[in-house]
Write an enzyme that holds these catalytic residues in place. Structure first.
Site, PDB file in Angstrom:
ATOM      1  N   GLU A 154       0.629  -1.347  -0.349  1.00 36.82           N
ATOM      2  CA  GLU A 154      -0.250   0.045   0.301  1.00 36.82           C
ATOM      3  C   GLU A 154       0.579   1.279  -0.085  1.00 36.82           C
ATOM      4  O   GLU A 154       2.091   0.825   0.752  1.00 36.82           O
ATOM      5  CB  GLU A 154      -1.012   0.121   1.360  1.00 36.82           C
ATOM      6  CG  GLU A 154      -2.052  -1.220   1.265  1.00 36.82           C
ATOM      7  CD  GLU A 154      -2.587  -1.175   2.791  1.00 36.82           C
ATOM      8  OE1 GLU A 154      -2.609  -0.690   3.542  1.00 36.82           O
ATOM      9  OE2 GLU A 154      -2.663  -2.074   3.140  1.00 36.82           O
ATOM     10  N   GLU A 159      -9.520   5.473   2.762  1.00 37.70           N
ATOM     11  CA  GLU A 159     -10.091   4.615   4.672  1.00 37.70           C
ATOM     12  C   GLU A 159      -9.782   5.883   5.383  1.00 37.70           C
ATOM     13  O   GLU A 159      -9.095   6.300   5.642  1.00 37.70           O
ATOM     14  CB  GLU A 159      -8.948   3.533   4.302  1.00 37.70           C
ATOM     15  CG  GLU A 159      -9.064   2.847   6.001  1.00 37.70           C
ATOM     16  CD  GLU A 159      -9.064   1.494   5.824  1.00 37.70           C
ATOM     17  OE1 GLU A 159      -8.292   1.116   6.830  1.00 37.70           O
ATOM     18  OE2 GLU A 159      -7.148   1.506   4.642  1.00 37.70           O
TER      19      GLU A 159
END
Length: 440
Positions: A244, A355
């Site tokens: 990520e 997120e």
């Protein structure tokens, strides 16, 4: 005779009195005294045990800080309070990993990248001029060649974590799972919410995107807001592999509300392996210009100037390592193939998006913002975006993703809207304010 008997009884009574006095002095009195003070336990009592536990914690924290903060060649004080240590490349935290003890550093990728650029020493030549990437610490100096910039970890950073073992790690079940939409009870347990675009069903060898950068408001210190790419392999169970990269605001991790560049990796669904940035062994950095975890500047403004960053992650066909490029000119480093199981071959899903953590601390949905804090319908200059979304195919080529899907747990809180254009390629707007009249 009677007098003799009375004398004998008096003598016995005197003895009884003496015995009774001894009993009161040595038995009852200590009991009364002990009743007036806290009970103690063998081995120094609770106070001693607490003191011992505190001393042990201090020693463990100091040991952990020593492992993370390698001796610097040079240190730079950033205007935001960070200290950036210039650490010799061969002394970085990556090589504390047992699988990397004898690892030979690759100072550049052994092949050309998916854009067809030829690599020089730790940088990429580019035909198009680009504005230099700014991090706040650059205002006060740069790291010399042969070193990497490492954001120094402070004692208070570690103490904010639930434990030393969990410091620098995401919570388990923090990944978006669009293929099987979670039930409401599972959603509330994980506390993480997403607004993403994704592709699946093929073999993927990397991804790229350009993301505009904001400073979302965080309601609670233990919440965060981030925008990133996920490169995923395996199942959404115990064996998920993930790489990520993106930007984040996380008061719990960094101790402030600054917007920072970050990376993350895990090979077991965030359980024991992996971490943010360089907070554990794994990622091998080769670049002396960009510090993972450092503040990004400048940032986008609502209805005004927009600033973005570009991130490319790809798997080198020759060695199998996963490389990361930041902007047009900065190859940051790589995740060695040996860290992973599924990703040692390829990824099975790519995700792009936002997120947040929704802790519902006051019994209502958090007001922590995702992206700019505005819904996708507001468009350019107001909503957050990902543009020029691409995947890397088996021929090490960048191409547009096919069948781009979207996913969000609660679109009344955070949402996503896709599109395509000549200059932006495949793109989407995403984000939202969190709590609002439609998101109680």
């Amino acid at each position: 005779m009677l007098l003799d008997l009375e004398a004998e009884m008096a003598a016995k009574l005197g003895i009884y009195k003496i015995v009774l006095c001894f009993f009161l002095s040595f038995v009852l009195v200590p009991l009364v005294v002990s009743a007036g003070r806290p009970a103690t336990t063998t081995g120094g009592g609770s106070g001693g045990s607490s003191s011992s536990s505190s001393s042990s914690q201090k020693l463990n924290v100091q040991k952990h800080l020593k492992n993370l903060n390698k001796p610097p060649v040079k240190s730079i004080k950033s205007p935001d309070g960070d200290i950036i240590d210039c650490v010799h490349m061969s002394h970085q935290p990556a090589f504390d990993h047992p699988d990397l003890k004898n690892h030979k550093i690759q100072t550049k990728p052994p092949n050309f990248n998916p854009e067809g650029k030829i690599f020089g020493d730790s940088k990429v030549s580019s035909s198009s001029a680009s504005r230099p990437v700014a991090q706040l610490w650059h205002q006060n100096g740069r790291c010399p060649e042969g070193t990497i910039p490492v954001r120094r970890t402070k004692k208070e950073d570690v103490l904010r974590a639930s434990s030393i073992q969990r410091f620098g790690k995401k919570k388990v079940k923090s990944f978006p799972q669009p293929s099987a939409k979670p039930l409401p009870d599972l959603l509330s347990q994980s506390g993480h919410q997403h607004a993403i675009a994704y592709v699946e069903g093929d073999k993927y060898y990397g991804a790229k995107a350009t993301i505009n950068v904001w400073d979302p408001i965080i309601q609670q210190p233990n919440e965060f807001s981030l925008s990133q790419m996920w490169i995923l392999g395996g199942t959404f169970g115990q064996d998920l592999n993930s790489i990520e990269a993106g930007w984040q605001v996380s008061p719990d991790l960094y101790g402030d509300n600054n917007t920072r560049l970050f990376t993350y990796w895990t090979s077991d669904a965030y359980q024991a392996t992996g971490c943010y940035n360089l907070l554990c062994s794994g990622f091998v950095q080769i670049n002396s210009d960009i510090a993972l975890g450092a503040t990004i500047s400048p940032l986008s403004n609502y209805g005004s100037s927009q600033y973005d960053i570009s991130i490319l992650v790809w798997k080198d066909p020759k060695e199998g390592n996963w490389w990361m490029q930041f902007g047009n000119n900065h190859v940051l480093g790589y995740w060695p193939a040996s860290l992973f199981s599924y990703l040692s071959d390829s990824a099975s899903m790519i995700e792009w998006g936002g997120e947040v953590v929704n802790s519902e601390s006051d019994g209502q949905h958090t007001s922590t913002q995702m992206g700019s804090g505005h819904f996708p319908d507001e468009g350019f200059g107001k909503a957050s975006y990902f543009k020029n979304i691409q995947i890397v195919d088996g021929d090490n080529k960048l191409r547009a993703p096919k069948d781009l899907g979207i996913y969000t747990e609660q679109d009344s809180c955070y949402n996503v809207k896709t599109g395509s254009a000549d200059d932006w390629g495949n793109y989407f707007y995403y984000g939202g304010p969190g709590r609002n009249p439609n998101c109680p």
